[in-house]
Design an enzyme around this catalytic site. Sequence first.
Site, mmCIF file in Angstrom:
data_model
loop_
_atom_site.group_PDB
_atom_site.id
_atom_site.type_symbol
_atom_site.label_atom_id
_atom_site.label_comp_id
_atom_site.label_asym_id
_atom_site.label_seq_id
_atom_site.Cartn_x
_atom_site.Cartn_y
_atom_site.Cartn_z
ATOM 1 N N ARG A 81 0.554 -1.392 -0.058
ATOM 2 C CA ARG A 81 -0.330 -0.134 0.528
ATOM 3 C C ARG A 81 0.793 1.463 -0.173
ATOM 4 O O ARG A 81 1.766 1.301 0.930
ATOM 5 C CB ARG A 81 -0.933 0.006 1.478
ATOM 6 C CG ARG A 81 -1.890 1.089 1.195
ATOM 7 C CD ARG A 81 -3.035 1.174 2.515
ATOM 8 N NE ARG A 81 -3.571 2.490 2.040
ATOM 9 C CZ ARG A 81 -3.531 3.447 2.737
ATOM 10 N NH1 ARG A 81 -2.521 4.018 3.100
ATOM 11 N NH2 ARG A 81 -4.836 4.461 2.604
ATOM 12 N N LYS B 86 -14.940 5.672 -14.981
ATOM 13 C CA LYS B 86 -15.484 5.437 -14.546
ATOM 14 C C LYS B 86 -15.267 3.869 -13.383
ATOM 15 O O LYS B 86 -14.877 2.992 -13.569
ATOM 16 C CB LYS B 86 -16.637 3.620 -16.354
ATOM 17 C CG LYS B 86 -17.582 3.173 -14.898
ATOM 18 C CD LYS B 86 -18.755 2.600 -16.833
ATOM 19 C CE LYS B 86 -19.336 1.192 -16.318
ATOM 20 N NZ LYS B 86 -20.643 1.980 -15.389
#
Length: 288
Positions: free
Chosen positions: A100, A148
């Site tokens: 991360r 999107k």
Amino acid sequence: MPQLAYVDGRILPLREASVPVEDRGLQFADALYEVTAVMNGRLLDWDGHLARLRRGLAALAIDFPMSDAALGIAARNLVRRNGHRDALLYMQLSRGVARRDHVFPGAARASLVMTVRRFDFAQRVRQQRTGIAVITRPDDRWGRVEIKTTGLLPNVLAKQAAKAAGAFEAWLVTPDGVVREGGSTNAWIVAGGRLITHPLSPHILGGIARATLIRLAREAQIVVEERAFTLQEALAADEALLTSTTAPLLPVVTIDGRPVGSGTPGPMAARLAALVADEMERQTGWRG
Ligand code: PDD
């Protein structure tokens, strides 16, 4: 037959399909998705969905080496293996798996998952006869919703509010009253015989069903205006409607409990629904 999913080149039972916990789609919504209609076993408007996915990949600088042809083969193969005539194909493409860190990882490989779920399009045809209700909510999404991405929490909350109010959809409205679109659909009004919908911009998702309806309407000599309209205009309009892959054309008969026009599905919605049905049949052979 068990439900099957596609995960990075493998097809496996849906209940065994998973992505790693450090997938950036999970941690950052650093992922794109597409929902494509499968009608009569065929993909509707596949080229449009593919083109939008490619635009999203470019906008997010996600490197995805699979060719259009290979993607089409993989998608159609999953559809065929699942065996549903009427379904929704869901594709999700994330930047990949990495430790991360907000900045792009140096070496992550983009990851693609796909599922196919049965879907009852005939139910939508029945809803065309009754029409549906919408409520309104503030548009509190980010400023790049033409991409999107899977970051849909504002849409989730808006649609949950609609459900709680007994409505089908929530129209997302700016502080100055402009109706942008619905939580998962594009929004339209009909006034003076013209069809009006928000122009393409970073503030709406350019729907594939929207593009199809604009083309079909213009081919039928109906005037289409791509311009912003307000909630006030919608409440004074002759008709309103919405479009999406999962709701190809539905008449909106009330907004926040107030009737639009006669409060029943109007003639323009019926005419447009017939054009959309013809187009679906032309592409897939499907007839509701
Ligand atoms: N939603 N606007 C938003 C915010 C959407 O999420 C969608 C699609 C649309 C209509 O796009 P299209 O015509 O390409 O389906 C407009 C999909 C169906 C979903 O999230 O399930």
